[in-house]
Design a protein around this motif. Sequence first.
Motif: not given
Length: 531
Positions: A225-228, A266-273, A275-278
């Motif tokens: 998801l982070g890649v996308v 913005g969604l990427f930064i939020f998800w990285q914070s 995700a268990s394995q960002p």
Amino acid sequence: MAHAKAVDAPSSPGPAGAGTGGNPWLVLLAVSLGVIMVMLDGTVVGIANPVIQTDLKASLSDLQWVTSGYLLALAVFLITAGKLGDLFGHKRVFLIGVGGFAVSSVGIGFSAELADVVPGVTPIGALIGLRVLQGLFGALLQPAALALLRSAFPGPKLNQAMGAWGAIIGLSSAAGPIVGGLLVGGGNWESVFFINAPVGVIALVMGIILIKENRAKSLARIDWLGVVLLSGAMFSLVWMIIKAPDWGWGDSTTLTFLAVFVVLIGLFIFWQSRASQPLVPLSLFANPSISIGTFLMMMVAFAMFGAMFFLGFFFQGVHGLEPLDAGLRMLPMSAGMIVASPLAGMMLSRFGPKITMAGGLLITAFAMFLMSRLGIDASFIESGIPFVLLAFGLSPVFVGATEIIVGNAPVELSGVAGGVQQSAMQVGGALGTAILGAVMASEISSNMPGYLGPIAQQIPPEQMTALEKAAAFGAAPPGLPEPVVSAVHNSFMDGMHLAFVVSTCIAVLTAALTMFVRAGRKTEGAPVHMG
């Protein structure tokens, strides 16, 4: 917020070279051959672009995508590739990248033939698509190479290795125009890509023999998801910048792509914070030196790649040189890189990154300023002096930023750190090419009527647009009267000069940031918790 597990440190590399081969300098040689292909392709295309444009009837935006599509693919996938190397083995990922890069390079050489057999695909479209594929494979090998060097050269020897690495990378980048000139001299731009096949074979053989595998003890899943999200954000940004001059900067389409970028990043930064394995552990940027080093790398690449994009058109279109002669004009930078990069490594060890990198950026700024004063008939000496200065200015920055980013990262995140470093460089290059290309196009449109004088009133709007597009390449269509040719060349020079002025300002402003960095660790980092 999901709780992350501690990341296990990788197997101890032990003495220099134990983790990646018996002799660390042979490891350096092996990985350098693979990366040389990537760096050559980043600069050699500048000389080939005029021939590609003529042969494939490409537009300026097409040629920008020949460069930006490649850089963007590198930028988007580099961090993921670094993660893959950390998890599944840096040697394995490196070898896959080398092989894939060589094969896709051969495919680019057959772009016209592929377009003939694939319905709806144009030769330039096939070339751009394969350049993107080439960039993806290039992304696999670059962070893996840095991680292998980190393992082979622990402790204080890392600066020496980075100096030698910088010399090899700088030389291959600077040699690109010369190699391109030699290969394109007969009008055969395909040879620029075919040359990667034998280099790739040699790199594969040496890598298999000389490099031993190393990877983290525990495997984890990839943050797809982070890649996308990151891929979508970067594509939206670069596409918007390249197309905005045609759409209009205030056009709804331009603003839509800008909004998409803002939302996705913005969604990427939020998800990285969360995700268990960002994909990119945000804790990595808690170290100010890594954050500043990443920004420094991006800004220097912005200035260098963005401004250098136009030099091939200047030397061949405006100055009237053959491809080989145009490449030889950049020889002073190639020679300078051979001396400057090892010297930069020694200076970093003696004086630290602050003084060394600040000095490099100020030299870079002065070199860019001199380039902004080049005339249409600039002599070898007039263009050679700023090229030599550029070599001695850029080398401390590239070597220093690499050492700061990779050296300050925990060893278990060395692959990700290498991906961040290379991604920053490619993002900066892609944005520089796109933004300074837009700046140049705008300057040409503004100044062309003034150079034409009364003639401008006699030229229909569609022909004026054609002239402005031709001016972006520095070449006037054949058969035009001398006043029109002169207007095309002068408006191109105005655009190129403005691009170098912008690059000068960026280098000066970025120099102040070097006061906030510190040298990388000399010992291996402890395990860190992500999330």
